[in-house]
Structures are given as C-alpha cells and as structure tokens.
Design a protein around this motif. Structure first.
Motif, PDB file in Angstrom:
ATOM      1  N   PRO A 179      13.563  12.563  13.497  1.00 36.36           N
ATOM      2  CA  PRO A 179      13.003  13.114  14.524  1.00 36.36           C
ATOM      3  C   PRO A 179      12.384  14.683  13.770  1.00 36.36           C
ATOM      4  O   PRO A 179      11.410  15.162  14.308  1.00 36.36           O
ATOM      5  CB  PRO A 179      13.581  13.577  15.575  1.00 36.36           C
ATOM      6  N   THR A 180      13.003  15.075  13.128  1.00 34.31           N
ATOM      7  CA  THR A 180      12.942  16.245  12.263  1.00 34.31           C
ATOM      8  C   THR A 180      13.049  16.142  10.755  1.00 34.31           C
ATOM      9  O   THR A 180      13.661  15.197  10.257  1.00 34.31           O
ATOM     10  CB  THR A 180      13.707  17.444  12.677  1.00 34.31           C
ATOM     11  N   GLY A 181      12.518  16.982   9.763  1.00 39.98           N
ATOM     12  CA  GLY A 181      12.585  17.259   8.473  1.00 39.98           C
ATOM     13  C   GLY A 181      11.447  16.459   7.786  1.00 39.98           C
ATOM     14  O   GLY A 181      10.805  15.726   8.333  1.00 39.98           O
ATOM     15  N   PRO A 182      11.459  16.447   6.359  1.00 44.03           N
ATOM     16  CA  PRO A 182      10.386  15.797   5.750  1.00 44.03           C
ATOM     17  C   PRO A 182      10.460  14.318   5.928  1.00 44.03           C
ATOM     18  O   PRO A 182      11.548  13.740   6.130  1.00 44.03           O
ATOM     19  CB  PRO A 182      10.781  16.182   4.228  1.00 44.03           C
ATOM     20  N   LEU A 183       9.165  13.622   5.844  1.00 46.01           N
ATOM     21  CA  LEU A 183       9.149  12.159   5.797  1.00 46.01           C
ATOM     22  C   LEU A 183       8.967  11.649   4.448  1.00 46.01           C
ATOM     23  O   LEU A 183       8.330  11.919   3.863  1.00 46.01           O
ATOM     24  CB  LEU A 183       8.116  11.756   6.681  1.00 46.01           C
ATOM     25  N   ASP A 184       9.963  10.705   4.342  1.00 49.56           N
ATOM     26  CA  ASP A 184      10.139   9.967   2.963  1.00 49.56           C
ATOM     27  C   ASP A 184       9.128   8.879   2.821  1.00 49.56           C
ATOM     28  O   ASP A 184       9.339   7.709   3.229  1.00 49.56           O
ATOM     29  CB  ASP A 184      11.552   9.254   2.876  1.00 49.56           C
ATOM     30  N   VAL A 185       7.942   9.193   1.917  1.00 54.91           N
ATOM     31  CA  VAL A 185       6.820   8.209   1.880  1.00 54.91           C
ATOM     32  C   VAL A 185       6.837   7.707   0.702  1.00 54.91           C
ATOM     33  O   VAL A 185       6.894   7.980  -0.385  1.00 54.91           O
ATOM     34  CB  VAL A 185       5.510   8.952   1.944  1.00 54.91           C
ATOM     35  N   ARG A 186       6.800   6.314   0.614  1.00 52.96           N
ATOM     36  CA  ARG A 186       6.702   5.196  -0.469  1.00 52.96           C
ATOM     37  C   ARG A 186       5.305   4.495  -0.540  1.00 52.96           C
ATOM     38  O   ARG A 186       4.892   4.089   0.288  1.00 52.96           O
ATOM     39  CB  ARG A 186       7.995   4.780  -0.674  1.00 52.96           C
ATOM     40  N   LEU A 187       4.824   4.603  -1.956  1.00 53.08           N
ATOM     41  CA  LEU A 187       3.457   4.064  -2.319  1.00 53.08           C
ATOM     42  C   LEU A 187       3.928   2.591  -2.493  1.00 53.08           C
ATOM     43  O   LEU A 187       4.682   2.153  -3.270  1.00 53.08           O
ATOM     44  CB  LEU A 187       2.751   4.574  -3.204  1.00 53.08           C
ATOM     45  N   LEU A 188       3.488   1.616  -1.459  1.00 52.76           N
ATOM     46  CA  LEU A 188       3.692   0.118  -1.934  1.00 52.76           C
ATOM     47  C   LEU A 188       2.648  -0.529  -2.492  1.00 52.76           C
ATOM     48  O   LEU A 188       3.275  -1.419  -3.439  1.00 52.76           O
ATOM     49  CB  LEU A 188       3.807  -0.677  -0.538  1.00 52.76           C
ATOM     50  N   ARG A 189       1.372  -0.406  -2.350  1.00 54.23           N
ATOM     51  CA  ARG A 189       0.215  -1.071  -3.078  1.00 54.23           C
ATOM     52  C   ARG A 189      -0.820  -0.252  -3.236  1.00 54.23           C
ATOM     53  O   ARG A 189      -1.212   0.416  -2.193  1.00 54.23           O
ATOM     54  CB  ARG A 189       0.193  -2.378  -2.650  1.00 54.23           C
ATOM     55  N   VAL A 190      -1.632  -0.546  -4.352  1.00 58.39           N
ATOM     56  CA  VAL A 190      -3.161  -0.026  -4.273  1.00 58.39           C
ATOM     57  C   VAL A 190      -4.251  -1.216  -4.339  1.00 58.39           C
ATOM     58  O   VAL A 190      -3.681  -2.046  -5.261  1.00 58.39           O
ATOM     59  CB  VAL A 190      -3.184   1.155  -5.418  1.00 58.39           C
ATOM     60  N   THR A 191      -5.110  -1.048  -3.762  1.00 60.63           N
ATOM     61  CA  THR A 191      -6.241  -2.100  -4.029  1.00 60.63           C
ATOM     62  C   THR A 191      -7.614  -1.619  -4.574  1.00 60.63           C
ATOM     63  O   THR A 191      -8.052  -0.463  -3.968  1.00 60.63           O
ATOM     64  CB  THR A 191      -6.435  -2.772  -2.748  1.00 60.63           C
ATOM     65  N   TYR A 192      -8.079  -2.064  -5.399  1.00 60.74           N
ATOM     66  CA  TYR A 192      -9.153  -1.543  -6.060  1.00 60.74           C
ATOM     67  C   TYR A 192     -10.364  -2.830  -6.298  1.00 60.74           C
ATOM     68  O   TYR A 192     -10.147  -3.798  -6.551  1.00 60.74           O
ATOM     69  CB  TYR A 192      -9.098  -1.142  -7.393  1.00 60.74           C
ATOM     70  N   TRP A 193     -11.420  -2.493  -5.590  1.00 65.96           N
ATOM     71  CA  TRP A 193     -12.842  -3.564  -5.877  1.00 65.96           C
ATOM     72  C   TRP A 193     -13.814  -3.112  -6.778  1.00 65.96           C
ATOM     73  O   TRP A 193     -14.221  -2.037  -6.850  1.00 65.96           O
ATOM     74  CB  TRP A 193     -13.573  -3.204  -4.312  1.00 65.96           C
ATOM     75  N   PRO A 194     -13.808  -3.848  -7.948  1.00 62.33           N
ATOM     76  CA  PRO A 194     -14.535  -3.457  -9.192  1.00 62.33           C
ATOM     77  C   PRO A 194     -15.944  -3.416  -8.761  1.00 62.33           C
ATOM     78  O   PRO A 194     -16.863  -2.835  -9.650  1.00 62.33           O
ATOM     79  CB  PRO A 194     -14.289  -4.526 -10.139  1.00 62.33           C
ATOM     80  N   SER A 195     -16.455  -4.191  -7.613  1.00 62.51           N
ATOM     81  CA  SER A 195     -17.978  -4.210  -7.463  1.00 62.51           C
ATOM     82  C   SER A 195     -18.016  -4.262  -5.887  1.00 62.51           C
ATOM     83  O   SER A 195     -17.135  -4.055  -5.045  1.00 62.51           O
ATOM     84  CB  SER A 195     -18.589  -5.669  -8.026  1.00 62.51           C
ATOM     85  N   ASN A 196     -19.514  -4.229  -5.340  1.00 60.74           N
ATOM     86  CA  ASN A 196     -19.557  -4.336  -3.878  1.00 60.74           C
ATOM     87  C   ASN A 196     -19.147  -5.686  -3.363  1.00 60.74           C
ATOM     88  O   ASN A 196     -19.199  -5.762  -1.853  1.00 60.74           O
ATOM     89  CB  ASN A 196     -20.874  -4.062  -3.630  1.00 60.74           C
ATOM     90  N   ASP A 197     -18.642  -6.695  -4.171  1.00 62.73           N
ATOM     91  CA  ASP A 197     -18.362  -7.862  -3.634  1.00 62.73           C
ATOM     92  C   ASP A 197     -16.875  -7.921  -3.014  1.00 62.73           C
ATOM     93  O   ASP A 197     -15.931  -7.641  -4.078  1.00 62.73           O
ATOM     94  CB  ASP A 197     -18.498  -9.038  -4.554  1.00 62.73           C
ATOM     95  N   THR A 198     -16.747  -7.518  -1.873  1.00 61.30           N
ATOM     96  CA  THR A 198     -15.215  -7.544  -1.341  1.00 61.30           C
ATOM     97  C   THR A 198     -14.529  -8.469  -1.510  1.00 61.30           C
ATOM     98  O   THR A 198     -13.203  -8.477  -1.081  1.00 61.30           O
ATOM     99  CB  THR A 198     -15.422  -6.764  -0.001  1.00 61.30           C
ATOM    100  N   SER A 199     -14.933  -9.848  -1.674  1.00 56.89           N
ATOM    101  CA  SER A 199     -13.912 -11.005  -1.870  1.00 56.89           C
ATOM    102  C   SER A 199     -13.248 -11.026  -3.336  1.00 56.89           C
ATOM    103  O   SER A 199     -12.753 -11.723  -3.481  1.00 56.89           O
ATOM    104  CB  SER A 199     -14.942 -12.206  -1.846  1.00 56.89           C
ATOM    105  N   LYS A 200     -13.625 -10.051  -4.204  1.00 53.51           N
ATOM    106  CA  LYS A 200     -13.052  -9.777  -5.435  1.00 53.51           C
ATOM    107  C   LYS A 200     -12.421  -8.304  -5.622  1.00 53.51           C
ATOM    108  O   LYS A 200     -13.177  -7.304  -5.626  1.00 53.51           O
ATOM    109  CB  LYS A 200     -14.277  -9.961  -6.633  1.00 53.51           C
ATOM    110  N   TYR A 201     -11.033  -8.618  -5.758  1.00 52.25           N
ATOM    111  CA  TYR A 201     -10.418  -7.118  -5.891  1.00 52.25           C
ATOM    112  C   TYR A 201      -9.082  -7.315  -6.586  1.00 52.25           C
ATOM    113  O   TYR A 201      -8.735  -8.498  -7.163  1.00 52.25           O
ATOM    114  CB  TYR A 201     -10.102  -6.710  -4.347  1.00 52.25           C
ATOM    115  N   ILE A 202      -8.635  -6.413  -7.090  1.00 47.21           N
ATOM    116  CA  ILE A 202      -7.255  -6.360  -7.734  1.00 47.21           C
ATOM    117  C   ILE A 202      -6.264  -5.304  -7.019  1.00 47.21           C
ATOM    118  O   ILE A 202      -6.474  -4.268  -6.585  1.00 47.21           O
ATOM    119  CB  ILE A 202      -7.482  -5.501  -9.216  1.00 47.21           C
ATOM    120  N   ASN A 203      -5.169  -5.956  -6.918  1.00 47.17           N
ATOM    121  CA  ASN A 203      -3.995  -5.472  -6.334  1.00 47.17           C
ATOM    122  C   ASN A 203      -2.775  -4.806  -7.370  1.00 47.17           C
ATOM    123  O   ASN A 203      -2.436  -5.680  -8.138  1.00 47.17           O
ATOM    124  CB  ASN A 203      -3.207  -6.337  -5.369  1.00 47.17           C
TER     125      ASN A 203
END
Length: 259
Positions: A179-203
């Motif tokens: 309820p108090t104090g800093p929140l411990d945030v972890r990054l799980l995953r990043v997704t990148y879309w190389p083009s405007n085609d959203t069906s193709k991406y990299i996780n």
C-alpha cells in the motif's frame, strides 16, 4: 496500431516462506481483469510464454474472479498508483534521461498525471517544448505471477518516440505491491513491428528485451534529450529479472499471416 493495447494488491492470506515452491496455476489467487475478454485473448495468444512462470496450466486454464475480495489491497486507481509510485530505477524506462538523484518517479521528474479511467494511464514528456515521448499504459489484470500467494499487477504499455519513428509494445509487471512505498516494476517483453503490417512482429523476452531497448535508447534518445549520454552497455540499464525469467532472454519472430 492499437494491437499492443488490445493485447493489452497485497494478499492477506497465509504467509509463505521465500523458498517455498510457486503454487500451481489453478491454486493461485484468481485473476481479476478489468476487461476479461481481452485478457482471455491475451492468454490464448501467449500460452507458451505464460506457462513458463505458471500463470496458466498445461491446458491454458487459470482461476478467475470478478473482483478483488474485500480485505485485499486494491487501490481505487491502479493507473494512478503506478504513476505516483513506480520505481524508475527498477526497469529501463524511456524517461531514463530525465532521472537524477532523488528523482526516480514520474511526478519527481515533472511528468503530469493524465488518465481518463482508473485502469488507463497516459504519460508524456516534452523535453524540447513539444511532445517527444509518450507511454500509454493499460492495466490488464491483477494476478499471482510468481505463485507466492500475493497479488501482482500486469500492465500493457505502448511506447512512442514521436520524432524518432519508434512505436513499441511492452508488458510491465508490478511485483508484490504494497500500500505504500516504491512499486517494483519489471519489464517482461517488448514487441516491435518492422512495418505497417501488424501481422508481422518481433517479440523480445527477458534480457533480450533489455538488450533491444538499449539499442533504441542509445540510438534515439540523445536526439530527444540533448546532453544525455546513454549507458555504455545494455547491462548498465536499470534491470531486475521477472520471476520465471531469471537470466532468460530470447527473441520470437511472428508472422500471423503465414499458413
């Protein structure tokens, strides 16, 4: 372009010792999601990933509840809690250049709170007098990610660097929030879309996500924050492994249109 968003509480139960084995998926605290259908679709599309930490069982099943029970920590606005208390020294945020000693939260670095509903947060910075960097953060669920009997928070996050043509999706985990104090945030995953085609991406998962964000920060952020020198190595970024992902980093190329 909203794929990232569309994909996208301390328990007062019995105390569990730190060395205890994680609870099986169906014995964990029930998942409570603001948009249950979105979370269900997220699970169906990410079964293998979510089976690794035990969020779902071998058949993709997980316990569900409509609300967090009375007596458990449940803030009125998860988005506001994240904004006010996220520890920016725990994960590689795009706002890393704005941080300094004693300035380790969004309010401390001068970011204004913007949210239209309790589960949706918009964060924007204007280091050159106009919008340059933004995060759109959507709470996906509260769930027991690490199986220790304590409710964690899962957020989807869209990262935009406007002038740098960078548009990324990511997932953030708030681990064992109090309820108090800093929140411990972890990054799980990043997704990148190389083009405007959203069906193709990299996780990028785990440390691979850290390494990928390092290249983005090294190559793009100095133009937004003049005078800022990026870390020399990806390992120098703020980082804590997520439970179930200790020392793990891998890349997944997805083509949803491929038969």
């Amino acid at each position: 372009m909203l794929l990232a968003l569309a994909l996208w509480l301390t328990c007062l139960g019995a105390w569990r010792p730190a060395h205890a084995e994680p609870l099986p998926a169906m014995q964990r605290l029930p998942v409570v999601a603001p948009e249950p259908h979105i979370f269900k679709g997220f699970v169906q599309e990410n079964l293998q990933w979510l089976q690794r930490p035990g969020i779902v069982d071998a058949q993709g099943h997980y316990p569900v509840a409509n609300a967090i029970p009375a007596g458990e920590y449940a803030p009125q606005s998860f988005a506001r809690e994240l904004f006010e208390r996220a520890d920016l020294t725990a994960f590689p945020s795009a706002f890393l250049p704005a941080m300094s000693s004693g300035r380790t939260t969004f309010p401390a670095i001068g970011i204004r709170y913007q949210a239209e509903e309790p589960h949706l947060l918009f964060i924007e910075d204007k280091p050159l007098g106009q919008a340059q960097v933004s995060l759109t953060i959507f709470q996906m669920a509260s769930l027991d990610w690490d199986g220790n009997g304590t409710r964690d928070w899962l957020f989807g996050c869209r990262i935009l660097l406007y002038k740098q043509n960078v548009d990324l999706g990511s997932f953030l985990l708030v681990l064992n929030p109090q309820p108090t104090g800093p929140l411990d945030v972890r990054l799980l995953r990043v997704t990148y879309w190389p083009s405007n085609d959203t069906s193709k991406y990299i996780n990028y998962f785990g440390t691979a996500a850290r390494d990928y964000l390092f290249t983005v920060m090294r190559d793009r952020l100095p133009a937004i924050y003049p005078g800022w020198t990026p870390p020399a190595r990806a390992e120098d970024l703020p980082w804590r492994d997520a439970p179930g992902m200790e020392g793990v980093g891998y890349v997944e190329h997805v083509n949803e249109g491929k038969k």
